[in-house]
Design a protein around this motif. Sequence first.
Motif, PDB file in Angstrom:
ATOM      1  N   PRO A  18       7.228  10.509   7.105  1.00 44.70           N
ATOM      2  CA  PRO A  18       8.049   9.360   6.710  1.00 44.70           C
ATOM      3  C   PRO A  18       9.194   9.718   5.774  1.00 44.70           C
ATOM      4  N   GLN A  19      10.241   8.895   5.844  1.00 46.49           N
ATOM      5  CA  GLN A  19      11.348   8.999   4.898  1.00 46.49           C
ATOM      6  C   GLN A  19      10.947   8.373   3.569  1.00 46.49           C
ATOM      7  N   HIS A  20      10.041   7.413   3.634  1.00 42.53           N
ATOM      8  CA  HIS A  20       9.531   6.740   2.428  1.00 42.53           C
ATOM      9  C   HIS A  20       8.057   6.448   2.638  1.00 42.53           C
ATOM     10  N   LEU A  21       7.254   6.710   1.607  1.00 42.41           N
ATOM     11  CA  LEU A  21       5.840   6.382   1.644  1.00 42.41           C
ATOM     12  C   LEU A  21       5.388   6.016   0.239  1.00 42.41           C
ATOM     13  N   LYS A  22       4.784   4.850   0.126  1.00 41.49           N
ATOM     14  CA  LYS A  22       4.197   4.415  -1.134  1.00 41.49           C
ATOM     15  C   LYS A  22       2.821   3.848  -0.823  1.00 41.49           C
ATOM     16  N   VAL A  23       1.806   4.417  -1.457  1.00 39.82           N
ATOM     17  CA  VAL A  23       0.428   3.954  -1.287  1.00 39.82           C
ATOM     18  C   VAL A  23      -0.050   3.438  -2.634  1.00 39.82           C
ATOM     19  N   THR A  24      -0.484   2.184  -2.655  1.00 36.39           N
ATOM     20  CA  THR A  24      -0.920   1.540  -3.891  1.00 36.39           C
ATOM     21  C   THR A  24      -2.387   1.163  -3.776  1.00 36.39           C
ATOM     22  N   ASP A  25      -3.187   1.548  -4.777  1.00 34.29           N
ATOM     23  CA  ASP A  25      -4.600   1.171  -4.833  1.00 34.29           C
ATOM     24  C   ASP A  25      -4.701  -0.211  -5.461  1.00 34.29           C
ATOM     25  N   ASP A  26      -5.059  -1.196  -4.657  1.00 31.54           N
ATOM     26  CA  ASP A  26      -5.187  -2.582  -5.100  1.00 31.54           C
ATOM     27  C   ASP A  26      -6.636  -2.961  -5.412  1.00 31.54           C
ATOM     28  N   SER A  27      -7.527  -2.003  -5.427  1.00 30.48           N
ATOM     29  CA  SER A  27      -8.959  -2.273  -5.537  1.00 30.48           C
ATOM     30  C   SER A  27      -9.337  -3.057  -6.785  1.00 30.48           C
ATOM     31  N   ALA A  28      -8.719  -2.769  -7.902  1.00 31.72           N
ATOM     32  CA  ALA A  28      -9.080  -3.441  -9.156  1.00 31.72           C
ATOM     33  C   ALA A  28      -8.928  -4.948  -9.062  1.00 31.72           C
ATOM     34  N   SER A  29      -7.934  -5.394  -8.320  1.00 34.36           N
ATOM     35  CA  SER A  29      -7.726  -6.834  -8.200  1.00 34.36           C
ATOM     36  C   SER A  29      -8.693  -7.485  -7.212  1.00 34.36           C
ATOM     37  N   HIS A  30      -9.530  -6.672  -6.568  1.00 35.95           N
ATOM     38  CA  HIS A  30     -10.511  -7.187  -5.612  1.00 35.95           C
ATOM     39  C   HIS A  30     -11.943  -6.938  -6.070  1.00 35.95           C
ATOM     40  N   ASN A  36     -15.823  -4.778  -1.945  1.00 32.61           N
ATOM     41  CA  ASN A  36     -15.760  -4.124  -3.259  1.00 32.61           C
ATOM     42  C   ASN A  36     -16.650  -4.908  -4.226  1.00 32.61           C
ATOM     43  N   PRO A  37     -17.896  -5.160  -3.846  1.00 30.76           N
ATOM     44  CA  PRO A  37     -18.743  -6.028  -4.649  1.00 30.76           C
ATOM     45  C   PRO A  37     -19.084  -5.486  -6.032  1.00 30.76           C
ATOM     46  N   HIS A  38     -19.045  -4.195  -6.194  1.00 29.58           N
ATOM     47  CA  HIS A  38     -19.414  -3.597  -7.484  1.00 29.58           C
ATOM     48  C   HIS A  38     -18.214  -3.041  -8.232  1.00 29.58           C
ATOM     49  N   GLY A  39     -17.032  -3.343  -7.734  1.00 26.28           N
ATOM     50  CA  GLY A  39     -15.817  -2.881  -8.403  1.00 26.28           C
ATOM     51  C   GLY A  39     -15.673  -1.376  -8.416  1.00 26.28           C
ATOM     52  N   ARG A  40     -16.189  -0.704  -7.391  1.00 33.34           N
ATOM     53  CA  ARG A  40     -16.186   0.760  -7.369  1.00 33.34           C
ATOM     54  C   ARG A  40     -14.809   1.351  -7.110  1.00 33.34           C
ATOM     55  N   GLY A  41     -13.871   0.547  -6.635  1.00 33.42           N
ATOM     56  CA  GLY A  41     -12.521   1.048  -6.416  1.00 33.42           C
ATOM     57  C   GLY A  41     -12.361   1.772  -5.098  1.00 33.42           C
ATOM     58  N   GLU A  42     -11.118   2.129  -4.821  1.00 33.96           N
ATOM     59  CA  GLU A  42     -10.751   2.879  -3.624  1.00 33.96           C
ATOM     60  C   GLU A  42     -11.180   2.194  -2.332  1.00 33.96           C
ATOM     61  N   THR A  43     -11.076   0.855  -2.290  1.00 30.48           N
ATOM     62  CA  THR A  43     -11.467   0.106  -1.102  1.00 30.48           C
ATOM     63  C   THR A  43     -10.327  -0.725  -0.532  1.00 30.48           C
ATOM     64  N   HIS A  44      -9.333  -1.043  -1.342  1.00 31.18           N
ATOM     65  CA  HIS A  44      -8.217  -1.898  -0.940  1.00 31.18           C
ATOM     66  C   HIS A  44      -6.899  -1.200  -1.276  1.00 31.18           C
ATOM     67  N   PHE A  45      -6.046  -1.018  -0.259  1.00 30.65           N
ATOM     68  CA  PHE A  45      -4.784  -0.323  -0.465  1.00 30.65           C
ATOM     69  C   PHE A  45      -3.635  -1.046   0.227  1.00 30.65           C
ATOM     70  N   HIS A  79     -11.876  -0.681   2.964  1.00 37.58           N
ATOM     71  CA  HIS A  79     -12.190  -2.039   3.412  1.00 37.58           C
ATOM     72  C   HIS A  79     -10.958  -2.820   3.840  1.00 37.58           C
ATOM     73  N   ALA A  80      -9.861  -2.690   3.117  1.00 37.53           N
ATOM     74  CA  ALA A  80      -8.672  -3.489   3.412  1.00 37.53           C
ATOM     75  C   ALA A  80      -7.426  -2.635   3.269  1.00 37.53           C
ATOM     76  N   LEU A  81      -6.510  -2.845   4.206  1.00 36.35           N
ATOM     77  CA  LEU A  81      -5.279  -2.081   4.222  1.00 36.35           C
ATOM     78  C   LEU A  81      -4.121  -3.012   4.569  1.00 36.35           C
ATOM     79  N   ALA A  82      -3.273  -3.262   3.599  1.00 35.14           N
ATOM     80  CA  ALA A  82      -2.050  -4.043   3.840  1.00 35.14           C
ATOM     81  C   ALA A  82      -0.971  -3.039   4.235  1.00 35.14           C
ATOM     82  N   ILE A  83      -0.308  -3.312   5.354  1.00 32.52           N
ATOM     83  CA  ILE A  83       0.650  -2.351   5.902  1.00 32.52           C
ATOM     84  C   ILE A  83       2.030  -2.984   6.011  1.00 32.52           C
ATOM     85  N   ARG A  84       3.007  -2.284   5.449  1.00 29.55           N
ATOM     86  CA  ARG A  84       4.411  -2.647   5.606  1.00 29.55           C
ATOM     87  C   ARG A  84       5.092  -1.439   6.230  1.00 29.55           C
TER      88      ARG A  84
END
Length: 90
Positions: A18-30, A36-45, A79-84
């Motif tokens: 890619p010419q541009h790539l940004k990956v954001t970990d959104d797990s904390a907000s989920h 992400n029932p136990h808040g373990r992270g690395e599940t939503h990006f 678990h979840a991947l928002a893609i733009r």
Amino acid sequence: MSGTKARIEDRLNRVFSPQHLKVTDDSASHAGHAGNPHGRGETHFTVEIVAEAFAGKSRIERHRAVNQALAEELAAGLHALAIRAKAPGE
């Protein structure tokens, strides 16, 4: 950088160059939500990617291509991947 985030970035860079790539970990907000029932992270990006490979492709085709590239991560607990996904110039 999280292990999952690094693997996502590495895989998308290798598959799409890619010419541009940004990956954001959104797990904390989920924390406490499904997938992400136990808040373990690395599940939503969120992935923002601009690559020539998406030129002439529909939104669904672009999402399918990203999901296919990340199939191992999705099978391993992503678990979840928002893609733009966009082509250059969009």
